[in-house]
Design a protein around this motif. Structure first.
Motif, PDB file in Angstrom:
ATOM      1  N   LYS A   1       0.809  -1.221   0.000  1.00 13.01           N
ATOM      2  CA  LYS A   1       0.000   0.000   0.000  1.00 13.01           C
ATOM      3  C   LYS A   1       0.839   1.266   0.000  1.00 13.01           C
ATOM      4  N   GLU A   2       2.080   1.219   0.515  1.00 16.02           N
ATOM      5  CA  GLU A   2       2.936   2.401   0.499  1.00 16.02           C
ATOM      6  C   GLU A   2       3.308   2.837  -0.914  1.00 16.02           C
ATOM      7  N   LEU A   3       3.117   1.939  -1.873  1.00 24.01           N
ATOM      8  CA  LEU A   3       3.480   2.233  -3.257  1.00 24.01           C
ATOM      9  C   LEU A   3       2.379   2.974  -4.007  1.00 24.01           C
ATOM     10  N   ILE A   4       1.166   3.019  -3.465  1.00 22.46           N
ATOM     11  CA  ILE A   4       0.031   3.549  -4.217  1.00 22.46           C
ATOM     12  C   ILE A   4       0.240   5.003  -4.623  1.00 22.46           C
ATOM     13  N   ALA A   5       0.521   5.882  -3.669  1.00 22.44           N
ATOM     14  CA  ALA A   5       0.663   7.310  -4.011  1.00 22.44           C
ATOM     15  C   ALA A   5       1.805   7.546  -5.000  1.00 22.44           C
ATOM     16  N   PRO A   6       3.014   6.981  -4.783  1.00 23.14           N
ATOM     17  CA  PRO A   6       4.065   7.168  -5.788  1.00 23.14           C
ATOM     18  C   PRO A   6       3.685   6.638  -7.165  1.00 23.14           C
ATOM     19  N   ALA A   7       2.999   5.496  -7.214  1.00 22.91           N
ATOM     20  CA  ALA A   7       2.610   4.919  -8.501  1.00 22.91           C
ATOM     21  C   ALA A   7       1.590   5.806  -9.215  1.00 22.91           C
ATOM     22  N   VAL A   8       0.651   6.364  -8.459  1.00 16.93           N
ATOM     23  CA  VAL A   8      -0.349   7.256  -9.045  1.00 16.93           C
ATOM     24  C   VAL A   8       0.312   8.507  -9.614  1.00 16.93           C
ATOM     25  N   ILE A   9       1.198   9.131  -8.846  1.00 17.88           N
ATOM     26  CA  ILE A   9       1.836  10.367  -9.299  1.00 17.88           C
ATOM     27  C   ILE A   9       2.784  10.092 -10.462  1.00 17.88           C
ATOM     28  N   LEU A  10       3.466   8.960 -10.426  1.00 19.56           N
ATOM     29  CA  LEU A  10       4.349   8.603 -11.540  1.00 19.56           C
ATOM     30  C   LEU A  10       3.549   8.483 -12.836  1.00 19.56           C
ATOM     31  N   MET A  11       2.391   7.845 -12.766  1.00 15.05           N
ATOM     32  CA  MET A  11       1.565   7.719 -13.955  1.00 15.05           C
ATOM     33  C   MET A  11       1.007   9.081 -14.373  1.00 15.05           C
ATOM     34  N   LEU A  12       0.647   9.908 -13.398  1.00 13.56           N
ATOM     35  CA  LEU A  12       0.129  11.242 -13.694  1.00 13.56           C
ATOM     36  C   LEU A  12       1.177  12.113 -14.384  1.00 13.56           C
ATOM     37  N   SER A  13       2.449  11.855 -14.114  1.00  8.93           N
ATOM     38  CA  SER A  13       3.528  12.666 -14.680  1.00  8.93           C
ATOM     39  C   SER A  13       3.523  12.647 -16.205  1.00  8.93           C
ATOM     40  N   ALA A  14       2.983  11.594 -16.802  1.00  7.65           N
ATOM     41  CA  ALA A  14       2.957  11.484 -18.265  1.00  7.65           C
ATOM     42  C   ALA A  14       2.187  12.625 -18.901  1.00  7.65           C
ATOM     43  N   ARG A  15       1.265  13.218 -18.143  1.00 11.32           N
ATOM     44  CA  ARG A  15       0.482  14.338 -18.652  1.00 11.32           C
ATOM     45  C   ARG A  15       1.363  15.553 -18.941  1.00 11.32           C
TER      46      ARG A  15
END
Length: 330
Positions: A177-191
């Motif tokens: 679960k600690e990976l959720i926020a970093p994974a979300v923001i990493l994917m958002l960075s593509a924008r």
């Protein structure tokens, strides 16, 4: 056989490589009201076609992003997919396990809200997406659309679940679960990550990942590097301690301007280790090296803002002006 030159003792002085503290801008004045909607209970309750159709109508963002409903001529396929998931023999167990493991997700919601404040600080026009959680039956861990983010909780339970994703163990072990926020923001960075798609060099891929990691690090300044790049703390520390070895390998083999698939598979894509450098060198080491080049570029050019970095397509400029060239410790 090539050997990865590992230190015998991991010095406490390099702990910063695994857990950093950044001086982040004050974003407390930026209003963010994140809506987090839990879908897993409703998905587990679907038992017939009408309930499946009602679910798709109720959550069009899910239907279009996860099941591509808006690209199909009729609802036969998405309804079939929802029924298959709702009737799965694993869905009830996974739903209960997710509830026990994640609870009300208040901490994750707060972390995402703070990250979104940071995004709005750098990009004032950013619209906060609705965040949905669900059990996907290991169909997808994350998906992002213009207005929504979907999190497959079953992927992020790790050892807390009696079931596991089909991913290889070296990928699966990093999911928690600690990976959720970093994974979300990493994917958002593509924008925001502008990339020269015509540039097929390994360097272009390395810098693209480096910019994405740097974006994520800026939005989550108190999250350790290991969660952002999905390494263990030991792998991050060893990579820093051996960055001269890693750099020398890339220089000696003229890898930066390679354009073939072999280089990408060896240094960018998921592997348990980068065996070409050493048996203990973590996989995706090219993305880690790209991050170090980007970080060096930003330190060398403190006048460059994060949005300017993300908009920079000239990877040769970043590479040459980074000044990154680690030397072997004496």
């Amino acid at each position: 056989m090539k050997r990865y030159l590992l230190p015998i003792v991991i010095l406490l002085s390099v702990v910063w490589a695994c857990s950093k503290e950044k001086e982040a801008p004050d974003v407390s004045h930026i209003a963010v009201n994140l809506s987090l909607i839990r879908l897993e209970g409703e998905i587990a309750a679907i038992s017939n076609e009408e309930e499946a159709r009602q679910f798709l109508d109720k959550y069009p963002a899910f239907a279009n992003t996860f099941l591509f409903r808006n690209r199909l001529n009729n609802d036969a396929v998405p309804i079939s997919d929802m029924l298959r998931l709702g009737r799965s023999e694993y869905i009830d167990t996974l739903t209960m396990e997710a509830q026990a493991y994640f609870g009300n997700m208040a901490a994750i919601k707060a972390e995402l809200e703070q990250a979104f404040r940071m995004v709005k600080y750098y990009y004032p026009d950013f619209q906060v997406p609705v965040v949905y959680t669900m059990i996907t039956g290991y169909g997808n861990d994350l998906a992002v659309s213009d207005s929504a983010i979907f999190i497959g909780l079953d992927y992020f339970m790790g050892q807390a679940s009696r079931y596991r994703s089909p991913d290889p163990n070296y990928i699966f072990t990093h999911y928690r679960k600690e990976l959720i926020a970093p994974a979300v923001i990493l994917m958002l960075s593509a924008r925001y990550n502008q990339i020269d798609e015509s540039n097929q060099t390994l360097l272009n891929q390395m810098i693209a990942y480096g910019k994405a990691y740097e974006f994520t690090s800026e939005m989550l300044p108190h999250v350790p590097d290991s969660l952002i790049i999905r390494y263990t703390a030991r792998e991050v520390t060893d990579s820093y301690d051996n960055q001269d070895v890693i750099w020398a390998h890339f220089v000696k083999n003229n890898l930066f301007f390679e354009t073939g698939q072999i280089a990408s598979k060896r240094y960018i894509e998921h592997r348990p280790h980068t065996f070409e450098i050493g048996d203990e060198c973590p996989g995706r080491i090219g993305t880690w090296l790209g991050w170090q080049i980007v970080r060096s570029y930003m330190k060398t050019h403190p006048e460059i803002t994060l949005p300017q970095l993300m908009a920079e397509r000239n990877v040769q400029k970043i590479f040459e002006e980074s000044g990154y060239k680690p030397q072997r410790a004496q």
